[in-house]
Design a protein around this motif. Structure first.
Motif, PDB file in Angstrom:
ATOM      1  N   ASP A 174       0.804  -1.225   0.000  1.00 20.44           N
ATOM      2  CA  ASP A 174       0.000   0.000   0.000  1.00 20.44           C
ATOM      3  C   ASP A 174       0.839   1.280   0.000  1.00 20.44           C
ATOM      4  OD1 ASP A 174       0.739  -0.773   2.636  1.00 20.44           O
ATOM      5  OD2 ASP A 174      -0.839   0.471   3.499  1.00 20.44           O
ATOM      6  N   VAL A 175       2.154   1.161   0.173  1.00 24.16           N
ATOM      7  CA  VAL A 175       3.011   2.361   0.135  1.00 24.16           C
ATOM      8  C   VAL A 175       3.965   2.359  -1.062  1.00 24.16           C
ATOM      9  CG1 VAL A 175       2.896   2.679   2.638  1.00 24.16           C
ATOM     10  CG2 VAL A 175       4.827   1.446   1.637  1.00 24.16           C
ATOM     11  N   ARG A 176       3.931   1.303  -1.864  1.00 21.70           N
ATOM     12  CA  ARG A 176       4.907   1.199  -2.959  1.00 21.70           C
ATOM     13  C   ARG A 176       4.831   2.377  -3.931  1.00 21.70           C
ATOM     14  NH1 ARG A 176       5.241  -3.748  -7.192  1.00 21.70           N
ATOM     15  NH2 ARG A 176       3.356  -2.737  -7.969  1.00 21.70           N
ATOM     16  N   ASP A 177       3.649   2.744  -4.376  1.00 17.93           N
ATOM     17  CA  ASP A 177       3.529   3.849  -5.335  1.00 17.93           C
ATOM     18  C   ASP A 177       4.023   5.162  -4.733  1.00 17.93           C
ATOM     19  OD1 ASP A 177       2.547   2.122  -7.239  1.00 17.93           O
ATOM     20  OD2 ASP A 177       0.451   2.701  -6.941  1.00 17.93           O
ATOM     21  N   LEU A 215       7.859   5.073  -4.556  1.00 20.05           N
ATOM     22  CA  LEU A 215       8.474   5.334  -5.861  1.00 20.05           C
ATOM     23  C   LEU A 215       8.324   6.794  -6.275  1.00 20.05           C
ATOM     24  CD1 LEU A 215       7.535   2.051  -7.714  1.00 20.05           C
ATOM     25  CD2 LEU A 215       9.845   2.842  -7.118  1.00 20.05           C
ATOM     26  N   ALA A 216       7.179   7.384  -5.998  1.00 19.19           N
ATOM     27  CA  ALA A 216       6.998   8.809  -6.310  1.00 19.19           C
ATOM     28  C   ALA A 216       8.009   9.654  -5.533  1.00 19.19           C
ATOM     29  CB  ALA A 216       5.570   9.242  -5.982  1.00 19.19           C
ATOM     30  N   GLY A 217       8.302   9.243  -4.305  1.00 21.05           N
ATOM     31  CA  GLY A 217       9.291   9.953  -3.496  1.00 21.05           C
ATOM     32  C   GLY A 217      10.718   9.764  -3.981  1.00 21.05           C
ATOM     33  N   ASN A 277       4.666  -5.882  -3.627  1.00 19.06           N
ATOM     34  CA  ASN A 277       5.484  -5.226  -2.606  1.00 19.06           C
ATOM     35  C   ASN A 277       6.943  -5.072  -3.035  1.00 19.06           C
ATOM     36  OD1 ASN A 277       5.916  -8.019  -2.519  1.00 19.06           O
ATOM     37  ND2 ASN A 277       6.302  -8.017  -0.312  1.00 19.06           N
ATOM     38  N   ARG A 278       7.243  -5.400  -4.276  1.00 17.55           N
ATOM     39  CA  ARG A 278       8.629  -5.414  -4.747  1.00 17.55           C
ATOM     40  C   ARG A 278       8.930  -4.213  -5.637  1.00 17.55           C
ATOM     41  NH1 ARG A 278      11.612 -10.435  -7.923  1.00 17.55           N
ATOM     42  NH2 ARG A 278      13.081  -9.149  -9.059  1.00 17.55           N
ATOM     43  N   ILE A 279      10.148  -3.673  -5.455  1.00 18.73           N
ATOM     44  CA  ILE A 279      10.686  -2.604  -6.293  1.00 18.73           C
ATOM     45  C   ILE A 279      11.997  -3.120  -6.871  1.00 18.73           C
ATOM     46  CG2 ILE A 279      11.684  -0.278  -6.298  1.00 18.73           C
ATOM     47  CD1 ILE A 279       9.737   0.329  -3.922  1.00 18.73           C
ATOM     48  N   ASN A 280      12.132  -3.069  -8.183  1.00 21.44           N
ATOM     49  CA  ASN A 280      13.353  -3.513  -8.841  1.00 21.44           C
ATOM     50  C   ASN A 280      14.347  -2.360  -8.922  1.00 21.44           C
ATOM     51  OD1 ASN A 280      12.455  -6.200  -9.358  1.00 21.44           O
ATOM     52  ND2 ASN A 280      11.128  -5.353 -10.923  1.00 21.44           N
ATOM     53  N   VAL A 281      15.599  -2.677  -8.661  1.00 14.53           N
ATOM     54  CA  VAL A 281      16.678  -1.693  -8.631  1.00 14.53           C
ATOM     55  C   VAL A 281      17.658  -2.001  -9.751  1.00 14.53           C
ATOM     56  CG1 VAL A 281      18.616  -0.811  -7.251  1.00 14.53           C
ATOM     57  CG2 VAL A 281      16.492  -1.537  -6.112  1.00 14.53           C
ATOM     58  N   TYR A 282      18.019  -0.981 -10.520  1.00 18.36           N
ATOM     59  CA  TYR A 282      19.057  -1.145 -11.538  1.00 18.36           C
ATOM     60  C   TYR A 282      19.819   0.168 -11.669  1.00 18.36           C
ATOM     61  CZ  TYR A 282      21.591  -1.913 -15.833  1.00 18.36           C
ATOM     62  OH  TYR A 282      22.594  -2.036 -16.752  1.00 18.36           O
ATOM     63  N   GLU A 283      21.123   0.084 -11.460  1.00 13.41           N
ATOM     64  CA  GLU A 283      21.998   1.242 -11.628  1.00 13.41           C
ATOM     65  C   GLU A 283      23.228   0.798 -12.410  1.00 13.41           C
ATOM     66  OE1 GLU A 283      23.024   3.083  -7.873  1.00 13.41           O
ATOM     67  OE2 GLU A 283      21.233   2.219  -6.956  1.00 13.41           O
ATOM     68  N   ARG A 284      23.744   1.703 -13.220  1.00 14.75           N
ATOM     69  CA  ARG A 284      24.975   1.421 -13.972  1.00 14.75           C
ATOM     70  C   ARG A 284      25.868   2.654 -13.859  1.00 14.75           C
ATOM     71  NH1 ARG A 284      25.724   1.204 -19.918  1.00 14.75           N
ATOM     72  NH2 ARG A 284      23.584   1.929 -19.942  1.00 14.75           N
ATOM     73  N   TRP A 285      27.091   2.451 -13.393  1.00 11.12           N
ATOM     74  CA  TRP A 285      28.026   3.543 -13.115  1.00 11.12           C
ATOM     75  C   TRP A 285      29.363   3.297 -13.800  1.00 11.12           C
ATOM     76  CZ3 TRP A 285      26.408   7.737 -10.358  1.00 11.12           C
ATOM     77  CH2 TRP A 285      25.198   7.597  -9.676  1.00 11.12           C
TER      78      TRP A 285
END
Length: 98
Positions: free
Chosen positions: A17-20, A23-25, A52-60
């Motif tokens: 219930d807080v995922r959206d 993500l907006a934050g 309830n899952r958020i996928n993370v992807y970063e490339r540096w």
């Protein structure tokens, strides 16, 4: 000297219930990351299967670039919302087209 690419990848879990709202934050942080020197890609995205899952992807380009950005850190409210995190940093020495 070999050039390494840094990938940060994984998943975060928050209450469905807080995922959206979570993500907006994160939108400002994603925009800041992408504007940061050395950031090649940065995204946090809602998983289409697990609510309830958020996928993370970063490339540096380097650890130095990643650490300069990371020194700012997440907001305390965002950290408090995370129920579990499974994120790892990978050092990639080469890549090729699929």
């Amino acid at each position: 000297m070999e050039t390494l690419l840094i990938i940060v990848s994984g998943k975060l879990y928050v209450d469905p219930d807080v995922r959206d709202k979570y993500l907006a934050g994160c939108l400002d942080a994603m925009e800041q990351a992408r504007a940061t020197p050395g950031c090649l890609d940065f995204v946090l995205a809602a998983d289409p299967i697990e609510p309830n899952r958020i996928n993370v992807y970063e490339r540096w380009e380097s650890d130095a670039h990643l650490h300069r950005f990371r020194d700012a850190g997440p907001e305390p409210e965002q950290t408090a919302a995370i129920r579990d995190a499974q994120v790892a940093k990978y050092r990639i020495s080469s890549s090729e087209a699929p």
